[in-house]
Design a protein around this motif. Sequence first.
Motif, PDB file in Angstrom:
ATOM      1  N   ILE A 106       1.377 -11.795   5.906  1.00  0.00           N
ATOM      2  CA  ILE A 106       1.763 -11.841   4.518  1.00  0.00           C
ATOM      3  C   ILE A 106       3.449 -12.020   4.498  1.00  0.00           C
ATOM      4  O   ILE A 106       4.159 -11.736   5.612  1.00  0.00           O
ATOM      5  N   THR A 152      -7.422  -8.323   2.503  1.00  0.00           N
ATOM      6  CA  THR A 152      -7.167  -9.857   2.277  1.00  0.00           C
ATOM      7  C   THR A 152      -5.596  -9.916   2.040  1.00  0.00           C
ATOM      8  O   THR A 152      -4.818  -8.740   2.118  1.00  0.00           O
ATOM      9  N   ARG A 153      -5.064 -11.037   1.805  1.00  0.00           N
ATOM     10  CA  ARG A 153      -3.733 -11.212   1.565  1.00  0.00           C
ATOM     11  C   ARG A 153      -3.230 -10.600   0.370  1.00  0.00           C
ATOM     12  O   ARG A 153      -2.031  -9.948   0.617  1.00  0.00           O
ATOM     13  N   GLU A 154      -4.070 -10.538  -0.606  1.00  0.00           N
ATOM     14  CA  GLU A 154      -3.692  -9.837  -1.878  1.00  0.00           C
ATOM     15  C   GLU A 154      -3.582  -8.099  -1.389  1.00  0.00           C
ATOM     16  O   GLU A 154      -2.783  -7.687  -2.101  1.00  0.00           O
ATOM     17  N   SER A 155      -4.710  -7.673  -0.963  1.00  0.00           N
ATOM     18  CA  SER A 155      -4.470  -6.226  -0.570  1.00  0.00           C
ATOM     19  C   SER A 155      -3.493  -5.797   0.348  1.00  0.00           C
ATOM     20  O   SER A 155      -2.753  -4.960   0.010  1.00  0.00           O
ATOM     21  N   GLY A 157      -0.773  -7.409   0.561  1.00  0.00           N
ATOM     22  CA  GLY A 157       0.630  -7.654  -0.277  1.00  0.00           C
ATOM     23  C   GLY A 157       0.759  -6.404  -1.216  1.00  0.00           C
ATOM     24  O   GLY A 157       1.871  -6.047  -1.573  1.00  0.00           O
ATOM     25  N   ARG A 158      -0.191  -5.888  -1.892  1.00  0.00           N
ATOM     26  CA  ARG A 158      -0.124  -4.741  -2.718  1.00  0.00           C
ATOM     27  C   ARG A 158       0.392  -3.580  -1.969  1.00  0.00           C
ATOM     28  O   ARG A 158       1.149  -2.655  -2.466  1.00  0.00           O
TER      29      ARG A 158
END
Length: 168
Positions: A106, A152-155, A157-158
Amino acid sequence: MDPQHDTPDTPDTGEPEQIHEPRLWKDKGWTARVIKNEDGEGWAVEMIRDGSAEPALVGPWTMGRNKVDPKPLDATAHQTLVKTASEVIRRHEQQLHAQLNKQVSIEMGDDVISVRLSITPDEFEPFGTLTAVNAFGDVMATVNVRPDFRLTRESAGRWAADGFGKIR
């Protein structure tokens, strides 16, 4: 004496026992055993790595010239079977590693952060470890997560946006 085969063990040379019989070949850390197919037709060979309870490979075995008995094992066949069984184990280990270890990258500002998830498959209390590593290889943060955490990239990133705190 080896009670299963009534053959003396190798003298105290430190060398593992070797057996070279038509239906049993034990050498180089592997045992090849020719067995009757479970369906009653033909023959199979099983390859067992020393110290393992289960065969790494079971496959069909060639009939002999009389079309009744199996072809005898020999050094060349054993070496080929060792190579094949070793490859099966290697692929299984790679697949297991891929299931238990994931990684995503990320961006945080101008930095690229690698976020890694490693699952520890404990029988009673499995868990995951989430680790953030910067471009220099320095660990920025580590937290334990549930073993079913989905990286995931989203998790990732969060997690980074929340300051790499504990994940619930």
